[in-house]
Design an enzyme around this catalytic site. Structure first.
Site, PDB file in Angstrom:
ATOM      1  N   GLU A   1      38.668  58.131  62.857  1.00 51.91           N
ATOM      2  CA  GLU A   1      39.136  57.588  61.574  1.00 51.91           C
ATOM      3  C   GLU A   1      40.411  58.292  61.153  1.00 51.91           C
ATOM      4  O   GLU A   1      40.512  59.521  61.263  1.00 51.91           O
ATOM      5  CB  GLU A   1      38.114  57.806  60.440  1.00 51.91           C
ATOM      6  CG  GLU A   1      36.943  56.878  60.456  1.00 51.91           C
ATOM      7  CD  GLU A   1      36.024  57.088  59.251  1.00 51.91           C
ATOM      8  OE1 GLU A   1      36.512  57.493  58.173  1.00 51.91           O
ATOM      9  OE2 GLU A   1      34.820  56.857  59.408  1.00 51.91           O
TER      10      GLU A   1
ATOM     11  N   GLU B   1      30.303  61.835  59.841  1.00 54.24           N
ATOM     12  CA  GLU B   1      30.549  62.820  58.793  1.00 54.24           C
ATOM     13  C   GLU B   1      29.278  63.356  58.130  1.00 54.24           C
ATOM     14  O   GLU B   1      29.075  63.180  56.917  1.00 54.24           O
ATOM     15  CB  GLU B   1      31.489  62.237  57.731  1.00 54.24           C
ATOM     16  CG  GLU B   1      32.817  61.751  58.299  1.00 54.24           C
ATOM     17  CD  GLU B   1      33.872  61.472  57.212  1.00 54.24           C
ATOM     18  OE1 GLU B   1      33.518  61.466  56.019  1.00 54.24           O
ATOM     19  OE2 GLU B   1      35.038  61.273  57.583  1.00 54.24           O
TER      20      GLU B   1
HETATM   21  C1  FCB Z   1      35.656  58.571  55.386  1.00 51.66           C
HETATM   22  C2  FCB Z   1      34.458  57.676  55.606  1.00 51.66           C
HETATM   23  C3  FCB Z   1      34.800  56.220  55.699  1.00 51.66           C
HETATM   24  C4  FCB Z   1      35.875  55.819  54.699  1.00 51.66           C
HETATM   25  C5  FCB Z   1      37.038  56.762  54.748  1.00 51.66           C
HETATM   26  C6  FCB Z   1      38.166  56.401  53.825  1.00 51.66           C
HETATM   27  O1  FCB Z   1      35.249  59.792  54.862  1.00 51.66           O
HETATM   28  O2  FCB Z   1      33.798  58.046  56.799  1.00 51.66           O
HETATM   29  O3  FCB Z   1      33.618  55.492  55.529  1.00 51.66           O
HETATM   30  O4  FCB Z   1      35.340  55.700  53.446  1.00 51.66           O
HETATM   31  O5  FCB Z   1      36.603  58.074  54.497  1.00 51.66           O
END
Ligand code: FCB
Length: 445
Positions: free
Chosen positions: A349, A165
């Site tokens: 994620e 990110e």
């Molecule tokens: C994302 C992050 C990760 C975590 C999630 C909930 O943006 O990459 O580290 O904090 O959110």
């Protein structure tokens, strides 16, 4: 009746170094910008810090066992730059590298494969003192660090992730100031965004030459932006600009060799000849993170003509107040298909924070989290059925952990962590995910 995932669909799990490792003073680890940010009063809820976190630095064997019990085939963890090179450049800390060596071997011994991510936000503080991502030299510093890690563990890595990110590093760290280093400087944020891209491109060439057999990708959170329903006509163009800022700035240089047309003027002063060619190098996959739909509304306050709007009230929310919407996930995956020419995608994620009550029997029956995953995995299947080349899924996250500015209160794990005893207890969602993985299918309700 079940809804099956494609043959060979890859299941894994993601974590990140600062959020779980702890072991802060151990074995010569240097300071990161998150150590500094946490020590700054008012920045992190309850004054929480990652000093101890889940103590994964000492308890990693137990955590690798949990990964194996879940049935994960791959593990995306991150390497903490200041653990490996305490000052960011120069002296390498062998004990820091030893730790990641043990993780990789521990994975292989348990039949899993390593997907290390080189940057999940914990920049060495010494480099921040020299301007951090706003300093163009960082592309070189990052490439050197990538080489150090590659030389040590690269022979056993299946896939590299260069960045987690980068949009959040630039826009939340340098413009909004809600994350480390906590700056509110929109011009520095644009510069940082470009240097994050440049560092990615340079690392790709280093990793290709040192580890020709490993795959390489990066992780971008993909936003589906929408105007509020009552302002559809009025704010449609703002949603497009929002997607250019959050998705396009990081996807387009990689997949199209340029910045979005709407933002070229903002970027041109920072881009030098040859930069875009360096960033435009082929990669093997895109990691997609996704959590919530992004609603936008006009703003006259900041450097952009829009800001985040509160999503409509009909959505259910997670504990971090994120709207739950599997349809937005589906749409985000189609955005990647259209915008990037349908590259191989792994969802790196996805998940939610919910109130997890530990029952008298010690169990956490987190039905909210299970319902969340059901909805999002259904959205994922729909995107695949419409041709999106999605090849795997990694929930966020294995264990509850340090959730950045909101500290330990918000829990995202499939496994509960008692922060007093550091005891790990798998939640009901762990069992659910284990069954999904074993069947390679989403059981119907
Ligand atoms: C994302 C992050 C990760 C975590 C999630 C909930 O943006 O990459 O580290 O904090 O959110």
């Amino acid at each position: 009746m079940t809804m099956r995932f494609p043959e060979g669909f890859l299941w894994g799990v993601s974590t990140s170094s600062y959020q779980i490792e702890g072991g802060a003073p151990d074995d010569g680890r240097g300071r990161s910008i998150w150590d500094t940010f946490c020590a700054t009063p008012g920045k992190v809820a309850n004054g929480d810090t990652g000093q101890v976190a889940c103590d994964h630095y000492h308890r990693y064997r137990e955590d690798l066992d949990l990964l194996r019990d879940l049935g994960a085939k791959v593990y995306r963890f991150s390497v903490m730059w200041p653990r490996v090179i305490p000052d960011g450049g120069g002296m390498v800390n062998p004990k820091g590298l030893d730790f990641y060596d043990r993780i990789v071997d521990g994975l292989l011994e348990r039949g899993m494969r390593a997907w290390p991510c080189l940057y999940h936000w914990d920049l060495p503080q010494t480099l921040q003192d020299r301007g951090g991502w706003a300093n163009r030299d960082i592309a070189g510093w990052f490439a050197e660090y990538a080489a150090v890690v590659a030389r040590r563990i690269g022979d056993r890595v299946e896939n590299w992730v260069t960045f987690n990110e980068p949009s959040v590093s630039a826009w939340v760290g340098y413009e909004e100031g809600r994350h480390a280093p906590g700056l509110t400087d929109p011009r520095a944020a644009v510069r940082a965004a470009h240097h994050l891209n440049l560092a990615h491109g340079r690392a790709v060439s280093v990793l290709r030459s040192l580890t020709p057999k490993a795959g390489i990708g990066t992780v971008i959170p993909i936003h589906k932006a929408r105007p509020l329903p009552q302002f559809k006509e009025r704010d449609g163009h703002l949603a497009a600009l929002f997607e250019d800022k959050w998705n396009g700035v990081f996807l387009d240089p990689i997949y199209r060799g340029r910045y979005p047309a709407s933002l070229e003027a903002r970027f041109s002063e920072h881009v030098r000849d040859g930069d875009l060619a360096e960033i435009h190098r082929p990669i093997d996959f895109l990691g997609v993170n996704h959590y919530f739909p992004s609603y936008v509304q006009p703003s006259v306050k900041g450097a952009w003509p829009f800001e985040f709007a509160d999503p409509p009230l009909f959505f259910r929310r997670t504990e971090t107040n994120w709207a739950i919407d599997g349809q937005a996930f589906y749409e985000a995956l189609l955005i990647v298909k259209e915008r990037c020419g349908n590259p191989p995608v792994y969802v790196t994620e996805n998940g939610g924070a919910f109130i997890d009550v530990v029952g008298p029997d010690g169990r956490v029956d987190d039905q909210d989290r299970i319902a969340y995953y059901r909805e999002y995995l259904a959205g994922l299947q729909r995107a695949i059925s419409e041709g999106a080349d999605v090849r795997g899924f990694m929930p966020w996250s294995l264990i509850d952990n340090f959730e950045w500015a909101v500290g330990y209160e918000k829990r995202f794990g499939l496994v509960h962590v008692d922060y007093r005893t550091l005891r790990r207890t798998p939640k009901a969602s762990f069992d659910f995910m284990r069954k999904v993985i074993a069947a390679n299918a989403l059981p119907r309700v």
